[in-house]
Design a protein around this motif. Structure first.
Motif, PDB file in Angstrom:
ATOM      1  N   GLY A  56      33.873   7.086  75.232  1.00  0.00           N
ATOM      2  CA  GLY A  56      35.062   7.372  76.034  1.00  0.00           C
ATOM      3  C   GLY A  56      36.027   8.320  75.356  1.00  0.00           C
ATOM      4  N   GLY A  57      35.670   8.821  74.172  1.00  0.00           N
ATOM      5  CA  GLY A  57      36.529   9.802  73.512  1.00  0.00           C
ATOM      6  C   GLY A  57      36.737  11.033  74.378  1.00  0.00           C
ATOM      7  N   LYS A  58      37.887  11.666  74.222  1.00  0.00           N
ATOM      8  CA  LYS A  58      38.208  12.798  75.101  1.00  0.00           C
ATOM      9  C   LYS A  58      39.046  13.828  74.357  1.00  0.00           C
ATOM     10  CE  LYS A  58      40.312  13.728  79.630  1.00  0.00           C
ATOM     11  NZ  LYS A  58      40.943  13.087  80.816  1.00  0.00           N
ATOM     12  N   TYR A  59      38.594  15.088  74.414  1.00  0.00           N
ATOM     13  CA  TYR A  59      39.340  16.213  73.848  1.00  0.00           C
ATOM     14  C   TYR A  59      39.647  17.186  74.987  1.00  0.00           C
ATOM     15  CZ  TYR A  59      37.920  14.578  69.192  1.00  0.00           C
ATOM     16  OH  TYR A  59      37.735  13.835  68.053  1.00  0.00           O
ATOM     17  N   ASP A  60      40.912  17.321  75.283  1.00  0.00           N
ATOM     18  CA  ASP A  60      41.387  18.124  76.416  1.00  0.00           C
ATOM     19  C   ASP A  60      42.319  19.201  75.858  1.00  0.00           C
ATOM     20  OD1 ASP A  60      42.597  19.143  78.700  1.00  0.00           O
ATOM     21  OD2 ASP A  60      42.907  17.179  79.633  1.00  0.00           O
ATOM     22  N   ASN A  61      41.857  20.472  75.878  1.00  0.00           N
ATOM     23  CA  ASN A  61      42.610  21.545  75.228  1.00  0.00           C
ATOM     24  C   ASN A  61      42.554  22.824  76.054  1.00  0.00           C
ATOM     25  OD1 ASN A  61      43.114  20.393  72.277  1.00  0.00           O
ATOM     26  ND2 ASN A  61      41.031  19.851  72.856  1.00  0.00           N
ATOM     27  N   VAL A  62      43.481  23.719  75.763  1.00  0.00           N
ATOM     28  CA  VAL A  62      43.492  25.035  76.399  1.00  0.00           C
ATOM     29  C   VAL A  62      43.142  26.081  75.341  1.00  0.00           C
ATOM     30  CG1 VAL A  62      44.892  26.772  77.578  1.00  0.00           C
ATOM     31  CG2 VAL A  62      45.176  24.352  78.141  1.00  0.00           C
ATOM     32  N   TYR A  63      42.157  26.934  75.653  1.00  0.00           N
ATOM     33  CA  TYR A  63      41.690  27.980  74.753  1.00  0.00           C
ATOM     34  C   TYR A  63      42.026  29.334  75.377  1.00  0.00           C
ATOM     35  CZ  TYR A  63      39.113  24.043  72.817  1.00  0.00           C
ATOM     36  OH  TYR A  63      38.779  22.824  72.267  1.00  0.00           O
ATOM     37  N   ASN A  64      42.815  30.115  74.674  1.00  0.00           N
ATOM     38  CA  ASN A  64      43.273  31.406  75.195  1.00  0.00           C
ATOM     39  C   ASN A  64      42.938  32.488  74.179  1.00  0.00           C
ATOM     40  OD1 ASN A  64      44.803  33.667  76.016  1.00  0.00           O
ATOM     41  ND2 ASN A  64      46.378  32.376  76.949  1.00  0.00           N
ATOM     42  N   VAL A  65      41.787  33.135  74.349  1.00  0.00           N
ATOM     43  CA  VAL A  65      41.334  34.137  73.381  1.00  0.00           C
ATOM     44  C   VAL A  65      42.234  35.362  73.414  1.00  0.00           C
ATOM     45  CG1 VAL A  65      39.419  35.645  72.725  1.00  0.00           C
ATOM     46  CG2 VAL A  65      38.956  33.313  73.508  1.00  0.00           C
ATOM     47  N   VAL A  66      42.626  35.798  74.609  1.00  0.00           N
ATOM     48  CA  VAL A  66      43.519  36.958  74.728  1.00  0.00           C
ATOM     49  C   VAL A  66      44.838  36.686  74.006  1.00  0.00           C
ATOM     50  CG1 VAL A  66      44.808  38.406  76.344  1.00  0.00           C
ATOM     51  CG2 VAL A  66      42.476  37.701  76.896  1.00  0.00           C
ATOM     52  N   GLY A  67      45.348  35.472  74.157  1.00  0.00           N
ATOM     53  CA  GLY A  67      46.602  35.099  73.500  1.00  0.00           C
ATOM     54  C   GLY A  67      46.427  34.582  72.087  1.00  0.00           C
ATOM     55  N   LYS A  68      45.163  34.525  71.605  1.00  0.00           N
ATOM     56  CA  LYS A  68      44.865  34.086  70.232  1.00  0.00           C
ATOM     57  C   LYS A  68      45.394  32.670  69.972  1.00  0.00           C
ATOM     58  CE  LYS A  68      45.248  38.909  68.706  1.00  0.00           C
ATOM     59  NZ  LYS A  68      45.873  39.854  67.783  1.00  0.00           N
ATOM     60  N   THR A  69      45.207  31.804  70.974  1.00  0.00           N
ATOM     61  CA  THR A  69      45.906  30.523  70.986  1.00  0.00           C
ATOM     62  C   THR A  69      44.996  29.367  71.378  1.00  0.00           C
ATOM     63  OG1 THR A  69      47.979  31.617  71.615  1.00  0.00           O
ATOM     64  CG2 THR A  69      47.814  29.273  72.092  1.00  0.00           C
ATOM     65  N   ILE A  70      45.175  28.235  70.681  1.00  0.00           N
ATOM     66  CA  ILE A  70      44.629  26.950  71.103  1.00  0.00           C
ATOM     67  C   ILE A  70      45.803  26.008  71.338  1.00  0.00           C
ATOM     68  CG2 ILE A  70      43.252  24.932  70.477  1.00  0.00           C
ATOM     69  CD1 ILE A  70      41.537  26.737  68.716  1.00  0.00           C
ATOM     70  N   VAL A  71      45.810  25.336  72.473  1.00  0.00           N
ATOM     71  CA  VAL A  71      46.829  24.315  72.747  1.00  0.00           C
ATOM     72  C   VAL A  71      46.140  22.960  72.796  1.00  0.00           C
ATOM     73  CG1 VAL A  71      48.636  23.498  74.294  1.00  0.00           C
ATOM     74  CG2 VAL A  71      48.183  25.957  74.103  1.00  0.00           C
ATOM     75  N   GLY A  72      46.471  22.095  71.851  1.00  0.00           N
ATOM     76  CA  GLY A  72      45.967  20.725  71.865  1.00  0.00           C
ATOM     77  C   GLY A  72      46.818  19.898  72.812  1.00  0.00           C
ATOM     78  N   THR A  73      46.185  19.335  73.848  1.00  0.00           N
ATOM     79  CA  THR A  73      46.969  18.689  74.886  1.00  0.00           C
ATOM     80  C   THR A  73      46.792  17.176  74.938  1.00  0.00           C
ATOM     81  OG1 THR A  73      45.235  19.038  76.535  1.00  0.00           O
ATOM     82  CG2 THR A  73      46.866  20.779  76.280  1.00  0.00           C
ATOM     83  N   TYR A  74      45.548  16.715  74.935  1.00  0.00           N
ATOM     84  CA  TYR A  74      45.282  15.281  75.043  1.00  0.00           C
ATOM     85  C   TYR A  74      44.013  15.023  74.252  1.00  0.00           C
ATOM     86  CZ  TYR A  74      44.327  10.712  77.202  1.00  0.00           C
ATOM     87  OH  TYR A  74      44.082   9.376  77.419  1.00  0.00           O
TER      88      TYR A  74
END
Length: 240
Positions: A56-74
């Motif tokens: 039941g583990g869950k990694y929910d993130n936003v990956y934005n290569v153009v913005g050179k960004t990872i957002v860790g969300t849940y």
């Protein structure tokens, strides 16, 4: 695993993409990001067994290569969920949980695999990564270090956290590697996770180090947030 382009605008715009948010001042295009949910929700095999119950583990993130960004969300690891199940609740160490969790389970490894895949699809190298956000921090030890860094008293118990008293609306409070606040934040679970993301993938990100850590809220959402800004190796950079 779910890659949800439909959720890109909703997630990124609401959290950081508004006029007075970090995306605007850092010139990050919110719509370029992909929200990817990696959920450990089916039986699997590992080096101990060929039929292990889903965690039941869950990694929910936003990956934005153009913005050179990872957002860790849940992000809740398979190890955390496995440790809560009835038959193995007595185990105290992650090493004791090895028979019950995937061989690859750490957030830093999963994030890197997905980040590298997004980079490959868009013709970029993983080393372009510049910003790692930790959104809505709820872990008490991290929140308390953030509060102490901001000159506040720590909380005694975990609350679903609003940072009304944090007084760190973006651009927030930025700490450089020579500060005690930076060192303390690097020692939190969230700081260690970013360090592992870099250190365990030196072949792909050979020049990455941490330039600064920012503690912040936003004017429209008072949750606790962290930003780890990465850069090329240079003076006054945390030597991982």
């Amino acid at each position: 695993m779910v890659n949800s382009p439909a959720a890109r605008e909703e997630y990124s715009q609401y959290w950081y993409g508004k006029k007075d948010g970090p995306y605007n001042s850092l010139h990050i295009e919110p719509s370029a990001g992909s929200r990817i949910v990696a959920e450990q929700n089916i039986p699997f095999e590992n080096c101990h067994s060929d039929n292990v119950k889903e965690t039941g583990g869950k990694y929910d993130n936003v990956y934005n290569v153009v913005g050179k960004t990872i957002v860790g969300t849940y992000n809740y690891s398979p190890a955390l969920y496995a440790s809560r199940t009835q038959e193995i609740v007595q185990h105290k160490k992650v090493s004791d949980l090895a028979p019950y969790i995937p061989d690859v389970y750490k957030l830093s490894d999963v994030q890197f695999v997905l980040w590298a895949d997004q980079c490959r699809q868009q013709g970029a190298q993983p080393n372009v990564l510049r910003y790692v956000f930790k959104h809505d921090v709820v872990t008490l030890v991290t929140k308390n270090i953030m509060r102490i860094a901001a000159g506040l008293e720590p909380e005694l118990e975990e609350k679903q956290g609003q940072g009304e008293d944090l007084s760190a609306v973006w651009p927030g409070l930025q700490f450089s590697p020579d500060s005690q606040q930076f060192k303390a934040l690097m020692g939190t679970p969230h700081g260690k996770g970013v360090a592992y993301l870099i250190l365990q993938h030196r072949n792909e990100m050979p020049t990455k180090n941490i330039e600064s850590i920012t503690v912040f809220t936003t004017s429209y959402d008072l949750e606790y947030n962290l930003l780890f800004t990465l850069t090329e190796q240079q003076r006054n950079v945390h030597p991982l």
